[in-house]
Design a protein around this motif. Structure first.
Motif, PDB file in Angstrom:
ATOM      1  N   LEU A 144       0.821  -1.202   0.000  1.00  0.00           N
ATOM      2  CA  LEU A 144       0.000   0.000   0.000  1.00  0.00           C
ATOM      3  C   LEU A 144       0.861   1.260   0.000  1.00  0.00           C
ATOM      4  CD1 LEU A 144      -2.840  -1.010   2.497  1.00  0.00           C
ATOM      5  CD2 LEU A 144      -2.797  -1.213   0.003  1.00  0.00           C
ATOM      6  N   GLU A 145       2.052   1.182   0.583  1.00  0.00           N
ATOM      7  CA  GLU A 145       2.939   2.335   0.619  1.00  0.00           C
ATOM      8  C   GLU A 145       3.652   2.538  -0.715  1.00  0.00           C
ATOM      9  OE1 GLU A 145       5.729   1.635   3.722  1.00  0.00           O
ATOM     10  OE2 GLU A 145       4.201   0.841   5.085  1.00  0.00           O
ATOM     11  N   ARG A 146       4.009   1.439  -1.377  1.00  0.00           N
ATOM     12  CA  ARG A 146       4.865   1.537  -2.553  1.00  0.00           C
ATOM     13  C   ARG A 146       4.119   1.490  -3.880  1.00  0.00           C
ATOM     14  NH1 ARG A 146      10.394   0.181  -1.202  1.00  0.00           N
ATOM     15  NH2 ARG A 146      10.695  -0.445  -3.362  1.00  0.00           N
ATOM     16  N   ALA A 147       2.842   1.186  -3.841  1.00  0.00           N
ATOM     17  CA  ALA A 147       2.075   1.139  -5.088  1.00  0.00           C
ATOM     18  C   ALA A 147       2.164   2.492  -5.794  1.00  0.00           C
ATOM     19  CB  ALA A 147       0.618   0.783  -4.807  1.00  0.00           C
ATOM     20  N   GLY A 148       2.225   2.443  -7.107  1.00  0.00           N
ATOM     21  CA  GLY A 148       2.411   3.675  -7.863  1.00  0.00           C
ATOM     22  C   GLY A 148       1.149   4.484  -8.048  1.00  0.00           C
ATOM     23  N   ARG A 149       0.069   4.083  -7.393  1.00  0.00           N
ATOM     24  CA  ARG A 149      -1.201   4.799  -7.503  1.00  0.00           C
ATOM     25  C   ARG A 149      -1.978   4.589  -6.212  1.00  0.00           C
ATOM     26  NH1 ARG A 149      -5.489   1.159  -8.845  1.00  0.00           N
ATOM     27  NH2 ARG A 149      -4.717  -0.986  -9.060  1.00  0.00           N
ATOM     28  N   PRO A 150      -2.963   5.447  -5.936  1.00  0.00           N
ATOM     29  CA  PRO A 150      -3.785   5.226  -4.733  1.00  0.00           C
ATOM     30  C   PRO A 150      -4.609   3.942  -4.884  1.00  0.00           C
ATOM     31  CG  PRO A 150      -4.024   7.466  -5.557  1.00  0.00           C
ATOM     32  CD  PRO A 150      -3.301   6.704  -6.614  1.00  0.00           C
ATOM     33  N   LEU A 151      -4.547   3.078  -3.882  1.00  0.00           N
ATOM     34  CA  LEU A 151      -5.331   1.847  -3.892  1.00  0.00           C
ATOM     35  C   LEU A 151      -6.517   2.019  -2.946  1.00  0.00           C
ATOM     36  CD1 LEU A 151      -2.481  -0.834  -3.786  1.00  0.00           C
ATOM     37  CD2 LEU A 151      -3.717   0.031  -5.779  1.00  0.00           C
ATOM     38  N   ILE A 152      -7.688   1.681  -3.431  1.00  0.00           N
ATOM     39  CA  ILE A 152      -8.922   1.882  -2.670  1.00  0.00           C
ATOM     40  C   ILE A 152      -9.540   0.535  -2.352  1.00  0.00           C
ATOM     41  CG2 ILE A 152     -11.196   2.967  -2.664  1.00  0.00           C
ATOM     42  CD1 ILE A 152     -10.092   4.973  -4.703  1.00  0.00           C
ATOM     43  N   CYS A 153      -9.896   0.322  -1.087  1.00  0.00           N
ATOM     44  CA  CYS A 153     -10.478  -0.958  -0.688  1.00  0.00           C
ATOM     45  C   CYS A 153     -11.992  -0.927  -0.855  1.00  0.00           C
ATOM     46  CB  CYS A 153     -10.100  -1.316   0.742  1.00  0.00           C
ATOM     47  SG  CYS A 153     -10.789  -0.228   1.992  1.00  0.00           S
ATOM     48  N   ASP A 154     -12.567  -2.124  -1.039  1.00  0.00           N
ATOM     49  CA  ASP A 154     -14.024  -2.225  -1.128  1.00  0.00           C
ATOM     50  C   ASP A 154     -14.615  -2.398   0.268  1.00  0.00           C
ATOM     51  OD1 ASP A 154     -13.611  -4.861  -0.380  1.00  0.00           O
ATOM     52  OD2 ASP A 154     -13.895  -5.670  -2.395  1.00  0.00           O
ATOM     53  N   ASP A 155     -15.907  -2.701   0.340  1.00  0.00           N
ATOM     54  CA  ASP A 155     -16.587  -2.810   1.639  1.00  0.00           C
ATOM     55  C   ASP A 155     -16.071  -3.969   2.484  1.00  0.00           C
ATOM     56  OD1 ASP A 155     -18.117  -0.645   0.953  1.00  0.00           O
ATOM     57  OD2 ASP A 155     -19.816  -1.837   0.219  1.00  0.00           O
ATOM     58  N   THR A 156     -15.409  -4.937   1.848  1.00  0.00           N
ATOM     59  CA  THR A 156     -14.884  -6.090   2.589  1.00  0.00           C
ATOM     60  C   THR A 156     -13.457  -5.870   3.064  1.00  0.00           C
ATOM     61  OG1 THR A 156     -14.016  -7.200   0.608  1.00  0.00           O
ATOM     62  CG2 THR A 156     -16.322  -7.616   1.179  1.00  0.00           C
ATOM     63  N   PHE A 159      -8.438  -4.992  -1.661  1.00  0.00           N
ATOM     64  CA  PHE A 159      -7.958  -4.087  -2.694  1.00  0.00           C
ATOM     65  C   PHE A 159      -7.790  -4.866  -4.000  1.00  0.00           C
ATOM     66  CE2 PHE A 159      -6.649  -2.335   1.310  1.00  0.00           C
ATOM     67  CZ  PHE A 159      -6.697  -0.956   1.157  1.00  0.00           C
ATOM     68  N   VAL A 160      -8.280  -4.304  -5.100  1.00  0.00           N
ATOM     69  CA  VAL A 160      -8.015  -4.884  -6.413  1.00  0.00           C
ATOM     70  C   VAL A 160      -6.643  -4.387  -6.860  1.00  0.00           C
ATOM     71  CG1 VAL A 160      -8.754  -5.041  -8.815  1.00  0.00           C
ATOM     72  CG2 VAL A 160     -10.456  -4.969  -6.990  1.00  0.00           C
ATOM     73  N   VAL A 161      -5.725  -5.309  -7.177  1.00  0.00           N
ATOM     74  CA  VAL A 161      -4.354  -4.926  -7.520  1.00  0.00           C
ATOM     75  C   VAL A 161      -3.951  -5.554  -8.846  1.00  0.00           C
ATOM     76  CG1 VAL A 161      -3.623  -4.565  -5.137  1.00  0.00           C
ATOM     77  CG2 VAL A 161      -3.422  -6.846  -6.148  1.00  0.00           C
ATOM     78  N   THR A 162      -2.891  -5.021  -9.407  1.00  0.00           N
ATOM     79  CA  THR A 162      -2.357  -5.479 -10.687  1.00  0.00           C
ATOM     80  C   THR A 162      -0.915  -5.941 -10.490  1.00  0.00           C
ATOM     81  OG1 THR A 162      -1.440  -3.333 -11.306  1.00  0.00           O
ATOM     82  CG2 THR A 162      -3.789  -3.740 -11.833  1.00  0.00           C
ATOM     83  N   PRO A 163      -0.345  -6.628 -11.486  1.00  0.00           N
ATOM     84  CA  PRO A 163       1.078  -6.971 -11.395  1.00  0.00           C
ATOM     85  C   PRO A 163       1.971  -5.747 -11.211  1.00  0.00           C
ATOM     86  CG  PRO A 163       0.044  -8.283 -13.095  1.00  0.00           C
ATOM     87  CD  PRO A 163      -0.983  -7.293 -12.640  1.00  0.00           C
ATOM     88  N   ASP A 164       1.637  -4.637 -11.870  1.00  0.00           N
ATOM     89  CA  ASP A 164       2.434  -3.413 -11.708  1.00  0.00           C
ATOM     90  C   ASP A 164       2.449  -2.961 -10.249  1.00  0.00           C
ATOM     91  OD1 ASP A 164       2.748  -2.173 -14.775  1.00  0.00           O
ATOM     92  OD2 ASP A 164       1.014  -3.463 -14.471  1.00  0.00           O
ATOM     93  N   ASP A 165       1.298  -3.042  -9.577  1.00  0.00           N
ATOM     94  CA  ASP A 165       1.235  -2.676  -8.157  1.00  0.00           C
ATOM     95  C   ASP A 165       2.086  -3.622  -7.317  1.00  0.00           C
ATOM     96  OD1 ASP A 165      -0.707  -0.694  -8.787  1.00  0.00           O
ATOM     97  OD2 ASP A 165      -2.319  -2.174  -8.590  1.00  0.00           O
TER      98      ASP A 165
END
Length: 322
Positions: A144-156, A159-165
């Protein structure tokens, strides 16, 4: 079954008992376990048989034929997956354990909350060496700190993430923290049985490369005990350093050749350069200067920099001097 938990073990009945107990403590009860005995010595077989018998019908034991060094973790895990009946499959090393009793319940809740079944659900673990927690990020704790974009969690809380993240993290998701859809696991071919070291990293790279949907849960769910370098009880400590490097080169070359995501290919190239440099340093320390120069030149060809060029000139001088 909702989940199948696969544990491969060899000659460690006391340790695997702790791993199994951590699965038994899960609040979610819709699971089965496949315990793969990778040809344990005859002295350990009775203890394993007694252990499985005490667990009841939800645990099955698969005994692989005895071999001098076993069949290897990748082969053993694939053999366990072949018996899996769960929609999703999780893994646990026999010398590690799950520390979160809500792990499977949380993953099930996240899966059911989505319209489309995810291919992968990833979480975190803590690493320990000689019983002491290793400081800092080892796996993907810093995602979550190093991802190159803001990651947003759902109600559960997922986080939806990609290989780049994911590849911005310090490390990779260990198999203890991966839950994978069984049909997807079969589609990517499971673990590479030719790799007897770091087959988990190879699996991770291939799994995130082909996945249509990857979810990340930042919860710490497992404890990984870093093997004692002086022990000979597992694959990480039973082969010499250069043999490990060759397995690393193979998995990285596979990622370079076959990955579809540019981020994975870039990751593999960077780590191949690092691995080649490590081989060169180890050979130079052993005064095998010609081979050190060979691997050093390959590293320099892929990832040139002036400092490495100076090192290569030093190796060349030592080689000529000899």
């Amino acid at each position: 079954m909702y989940f199948t938990v696969v544990i491969a073990t060899r000659n460690r009945p006391a340790l695997v008992r702790q791993a199994i107990d951590s699965v038994l403590r899960q609040s979610w009860t819709d699971w089965e376990m496949v315990l793969v005995n990778d040809g344990s010595d005859d002295t350990h077989a009775p203890a394993l048989a007694e252990l499985v018998q005490s667990l009841g019908p939800r645990c099955r034991r698969l005994d692989l034929p005895q071999r001098a060094q076993g069949h290897g973790p990748s082969y053993a895990l694939n053999a366990g997956v072949a018996l899996a009946g769960g929609r999703y499959v999780g893994f646990l090393d026999d010398d590690d354990l799950w520390t979160d009793d809500q792990h499977l319940a949380r993953v099930a809740r996240v899966i059911e909350a989505r319209g489309e079944a995810p291919d992968l659900v990833l979480a975190n673990q803590h690493a320990y060496r000689d019983g002491v927690a290793v400081p800092g990020a080892v796996w993907i704790e810093d995602l979550l700190e190093r991802a190159g974009r803001p990651l947003i969690c759902d109600d559960t809380g997922a986080f939806v993430v990609t290989p780049d993240d994911l590849l911005r993290s310090t490390g990779f998701a260990h198999v203890n923290t991966i839950i994978v859809r069984r049909t997807y696991l079969e589609r990517i071919g499971g673990f590479d049985e030719t790799l007897r070291y770091e087959g988990d990293r190879d699996f991770y790279l291939r799994a995130i490369d082909a996945a249509a949907s990857i979810l990340y849960l930042p919860d710490v769910v497992a404890r990984h005990n870093i093997p004692d370098a002086g022990a000979r009880a597992n694959m990480s400590t039973s082969m010499d350093s250069l043999a490990k490097r060759l397995y690393q080169l193979r998995l990285l070359d596979k990622a370079i050749l076959f990955s579809t995501h540019p981020a994975i290919r870039k990751y593999a190239v960077q780590h191949k350069v690092y691995t080649l440099k490590t081989i060169s340093h180890e050979l130079a320390a052993d005064r095998r200067h010609a081979l050190a120069l060979y691997y050093g030149l390959e590293a320099g060809w892929i990832g040139f920099n002036p400092r490495w060029s100076a090192y290569l000139l030093l190796l060349l001088w030592r080689r000529l001097w000899r």
